[in-house]
Design a protein around this motif. Sequence first.
Motif, PDB file in Angstrom:
ATOM      1  N   ASP A 165       0.858  -1.181   0.000  1.00  0.00           N
ATOM      2  CA  ASP A 165       0.000   0.000   0.000  1.00  0.00           C
ATOM      3  C   ASP A 165       0.895   1.231   0.000  1.00  0.00           C
ATOM      4  OD1 ASP A 165      -2.233   1.594   2.299  1.00  0.00           O
ATOM      5  OD2 ASP A 165      -2.168   1.593   0.114  1.00  0.00           O
ATOM      6  N   LYS A 215      -7.421 -12.236  -2.815  1.00  0.00           N
ATOM      7  CA  LYS A 215      -6.994 -10.879  -3.202  1.00  0.00           C
ATOM      8  C   LYS A 215      -8.145 -10.126  -3.846  1.00  0.00           C
ATOM      9  CE  LYS A 215      -4.400  -7.445  -4.669  1.00  0.00           C
ATOM     10  NZ  LYS A 215      -3.782  -6.443  -3.778  1.00  0.00           N
ATOM     11  N   ASN A 219     -10.258  -6.523  -2.497  1.00  0.00           N
ATOM     12  CA  ASN A 219     -10.449  -5.240  -3.202  1.00  0.00           C
ATOM     13  C   ASN A 219     -11.862  -5.059  -3.723  1.00  0.00           C
ATOM     14  OD1 ASN A 219      -7.945  -4.449  -2.515  1.00  0.00           O
ATOM     15  ND2 ASN A 219      -6.998  -4.836  -4.491  1.00  0.00           N
ATOM     16  N   ARG A 222     -13.800  -3.438  -1.051  1.00  0.00           N
ATOM     17  CA  ARG A 222     -13.671  -1.970  -1.019  1.00  0.00           C
ATOM     18  C   ARG A 222     -14.529  -1.335  -2.103  1.00  0.00           C
ATOM     19  NH1 ARG A 222     -10.148   0.061   2.263  1.00  0.00           N
ATOM     20  NH2 ARG A 222      -9.829   2.033   1.184  1.00  0.00           N
ATOM     21  N   TYR A 261     -16.395   6.295   2.207  1.00  0.00           N
ATOM     22  CA  TYR A 261     -16.814   7.657   1.913  1.00  0.00           C
ATOM     23  C   TYR A 261     -17.091   7.869   0.430  1.00  0.00           C
ATOM     24  CZ  TYR A 261     -15.209   8.088   6.641  1.00  0.00           C
ATOM     25  OH  TYR A 261     -15.056   7.889   7.995  1.00  0.00           O
ATOM     26  N   GLY A 267     -10.271   5.465  -8.316  1.00  0.00           N
ATOM     27  CA  GLY A 267      -9.099   5.427  -9.199  1.00  0.00           C
ATOM     28  C   GLY A 267      -8.059   4.488  -8.651  1.00  0.00           C
ATOM     29  N   TYR A 333      -5.425  10.241  -7.812  1.00  0.00           N
ATOM     30  CA  TYR A 333      -6.599   9.391  -7.552  1.00  0.00           C
ATOM     31  C   TYR A 333      -6.966   9.326  -6.099  1.00  0.00           C
ATOM     32  CZ  TYR A 333      -4.167   5.173  -5.825  1.00  0.00           C
ATOM     33  OH  TYR A 333      -3.440   4.269  -5.072  1.00  0.00           O
ATOM     34  N   LYS A 334      -6.015   9.708  -5.225  1.00  0.00           N
ATOM     35  CA  LYS A 334      -6.361   9.808  -3.812  1.00  0.00           C
ATOM     36  C   LYS A 334      -5.392  10.769  -3.155  1.00  0.00           C
ATOM     37  CE  LYS A 334      -3.979   5.809  -1.712  1.00  0.00           C
ATOM     38  NZ  LYS A 334      -4.195   4.595  -0.883  1.00  0.00           N
TER      39      LYS A 334
HETATM   40  N1  SAJ Z   1     -12.118   5.798  -2.257  1.00  0.00           N
HETATM   41  C1  SAJ Z   1     -13.348   6.371  -2.030  1.00  0.00           C
HETATM   42  N2  SAJ Z   1     -13.941   6.175  -0.825  1.00  0.00           N
HETATM   43  C2  SAJ Z   1     -13.357   5.428   0.159  1.00  0.00           C
HETATM   44  C3  SAJ Z   1     -12.103   4.840  -0.107  1.00  0.00           C
HETATM   45  C4  SAJ Z   1     -11.495   5.047  -1.315  1.00  0.00           C
HETATM   46  O1  SAJ Z   1     -13.907   7.053  -2.899  1.00  0.00           O
HETATM   47  O2  SAJ Z   1     -13.936   5.297   1.238  1.00  0.00           O
HETATM   48  C5  SAJ Z   1     -11.484   5.973  -3.567  1.00  0.00           C
HETATM   49  C6  SAJ Z   1     -10.117   6.591  -3.468  1.00  0.00           C
HETATM   50  O3  SAJ Z   1     -10.216   7.996  -3.520  1.00  0.00           O
HETATM   51  C7  SAJ Z   1      -9.418   6.034  -4.718  1.00  0.00           C
HETATM   52  C8  SAJ Z   1     -10.029   4.658  -4.847  1.00  0.00           C
HETATM   53  O4  SAJ Z   1     -11.265   4.693  -4.132  1.00  0.00           O
HETATM   54  O5  SAJ Z   1      -9.732   6.797  -5.843  1.00  0.00           O
HETATM   55  C9  SAJ Z   1      -9.150   3.549  -4.271  1.00  0.00           C
HETATM   56  O6  SAJ Z   1      -8.772   3.969  -3.007  1.00  0.00           O
HETATM   57  P1  SAJ Z   1      -8.153   2.950  -1.888  1.00  0.00           P
HETATM   58  O7  SAJ Z   1      -8.229   3.664  -0.570  1.00  0.00           O
HETATM   59  O8  SAJ Z   1      -8.792   1.640  -1.976  1.00  0.00           O
HETATM   60  O9  SAJ Z   1      -6.628   2.925  -2.221  1.00  0.00           O
HETATM   61  P2  SAJ Z   1      -5.792   2.082  -3.238  1.00  0.00           P
HETATM   62  O10 SAJ Z   1      -6.320   2.047  -4.603  1.00  0.00           O
HETATM   63  O11 SAJ Z   1      -4.414   2.564  -3.042  1.00  0.00           O
HETATM   64  O12 SAJ Z   1      -5.975   0.583  -2.689  1.00  0.00           O
HETATM   65  C10 SAJ Z   1      -4.901  -0.011  -2.077  1.00  0.00           C
HETATM   66  C11 SAJ Z   1      -5.196  -1.478  -2.042  1.00  0.00           C
HETATM   67  N3  SAJ Z   1      -3.986  -2.158  -1.655  1.00  0.00           N
HETATM   68  C12 SAJ Z   1      -3.642  -3.270  -2.326  1.00  0.00           C
HETATM   69  O13 SAJ Z   1      -4.315  -3.744  -3.209  1.00  0.00           O
HETATM   70  C13 SAJ Z   1      -2.385  -3.916  -1.928  1.00  0.00           C
HETATM   71  C14 SAJ Z   1      -6.283  -1.782  -1.035  1.00  0.00           C
HETATM   72  O14 SAJ Z   1      -6.381  -3.203  -0.842  1.00  0.00           O
HETATM   73  C15 SAJ Z   1      -5.973  -1.159   0.285  1.00  0.00           C
HETATM   74  O15 SAJ Z   1      -7.004  -1.483   1.215  1.00  0.00           O
HETATM   75  C16 SAJ Z   1      -5.904   0.331   0.088  1.00  0.00           C
HETATM   76  O16 SAJ Z   1      -4.762   0.556  -0.768  1.00  0.00           O
HETATM   77  C17 SAJ Z   1      -5.694   1.047   1.412  1.00  0.00           C
HETATM   78  O17 SAJ Z   1      -6.302   0.605   2.400  1.00  0.00           O
HETATM   79  O18 SAJ Z   1      -4.981   2.056   1.405  1.00  0.00           O
END
Ligand code: SAJ
Length: 431
Positions: A165, A215, A219, A222, A261, A267, A333-334
């Motif tokens: 991450d 895996k 995801n 999420r 949220y 992204g 994207y975040k």
């Molecule tokens: N997002 C939202 N609302 C939320 C959470 C995220 O709109 O409540 C959006 C973010 O802005 C982004 C996208 O979703 O655009 C993905 O965000 P993410 O927080 O899931 O972050 P990522 O994409 O970096 O996901 C990674 C993943 N890690 C791996 O696959 C190894 C995910 O499994 C992790 O849980 C996440 O990081 C994390 O927790 O940071």
Amino acid sequence: MTLESRLRDKTARVGILGLGYVGLPLALEFCRKGFTVRGFDISARRVASLKKGRSYVEDVASRELARAIGSGRLRVFQRFESLACCDALILCVQTPLRKTKEPDLGNVVAAAEQVSRRLKRGALVVLESTAPPGATEEVVRPILERGGRRLGRDFYLAFSPERVDPGNKLYGIANTPKIVGGVDAASTELARQLYAAIVERVVPVSSARAAEMAKLLENSFRAVNIALANEIAQICHKLGLNVWEVIAAAATKPFGFMPFYPGPGIGGHCIPKDPQLLIWKMKELDYEPRFLQLASVINGGMPEHVVERVAELLDKDKKPFQASRLLVLGAAYKADTSDYRESPALDVIKLLVERGASVSYHDRFVPEIRVAERRLRSQPLTRKALAGADCVLILTAHNGIDYVDVARRARRVFDARNATRGIARRGLTRL
Ligand code: SAJ
């Protein structure tokens, strides 16, 4: 000496194919734990940078990289000849989606073919790249079996999902449990021993498919919960409720609830992609994962929803898009990352440009983007830029921005990330 004994005394030579945000930290972790590592990447630029001890991955310090290179612990190659001496080979190559949303396993096939040409007898191969269920067995195994090789005699094969991450200061490779699933039991056990040397907790499962599926569940979980938050945001808008207040209230429940949220969409390289791998695989098996598909539609519809909300605000000022100057805060994207792959902010900007608005953006992490065949450069966040915009859109809530000042100086603000929480200003609207 057997692979097991080499793993035990850390004389096993580890080869890592793909030195990106997954492979490079993994290579350094093996070095840290006393292994000699050979890293392979097809990018001449990356190999040259690594040889100079210059890291291009935010979680890998150049200082530690330089030490690993200088000591000979880590050797990096663009060519694959020295794969032949590796006892364990880990594939960490990208598995993007095609425009058709089908998985592109081309990098995995290419890496497996390089390995197959030089596979040391009895070596363990592990795929870490996120892949549809069955890919390790159905795609990688046949390539390794070329020339009459047999699993369990000439090589071993497992899947172990990456859980890197980027930017996470709390969880790194060593303290994030590592799932391992072999195509056969012996492969599971060898993969368990390989990772037990570098991570605190290894979680063996019954097969490579189970590991691939775990895996995708992580995801997809999420993605669908973010989609729920996005739908709740639209419901709250219809009801005249503040979705952020509602979520914060629900999040006080100490059990049985986990806050997600709303936002302008999803992204990054994981969350938009992983559910698509399952949807694609299920099509092959004539099953329709409607829930995953619906979540994808809801998340994918958020850029449009943001644009409709901005249109409502501009209508109040009798400002059509064609006569509006809009300033977007955040292209990544975040928050607090420079990664803008699949960023929903770019989708919003594209829709606004298509509607004739004049759009500029500010993102100190992302100096330049290409949207709708145009190149946009990040603009300084000045008082003039804020005052000159008919509406400021907050699409990524980077830290280090004075959102009180933004709300004070901008005529209108549409905040899609609740970055202005606690700030009350006329003209400030939240998703
Ligand atoms: N997002 C939202 N609302 C939320 C959470 C995220 O709109 O409540 C959006 C973010 O802005 C982004 C996208 O979703 O655009 C993905 O965000 P993410 O927080 O899931 O972050 P990522 O994409 O970096 O996901 C990674 C993943 N890690 C791996 O696959 C190894 C995910 O499994 C992790 O849980 C996440 O990081 C994390 O927790 O940071």
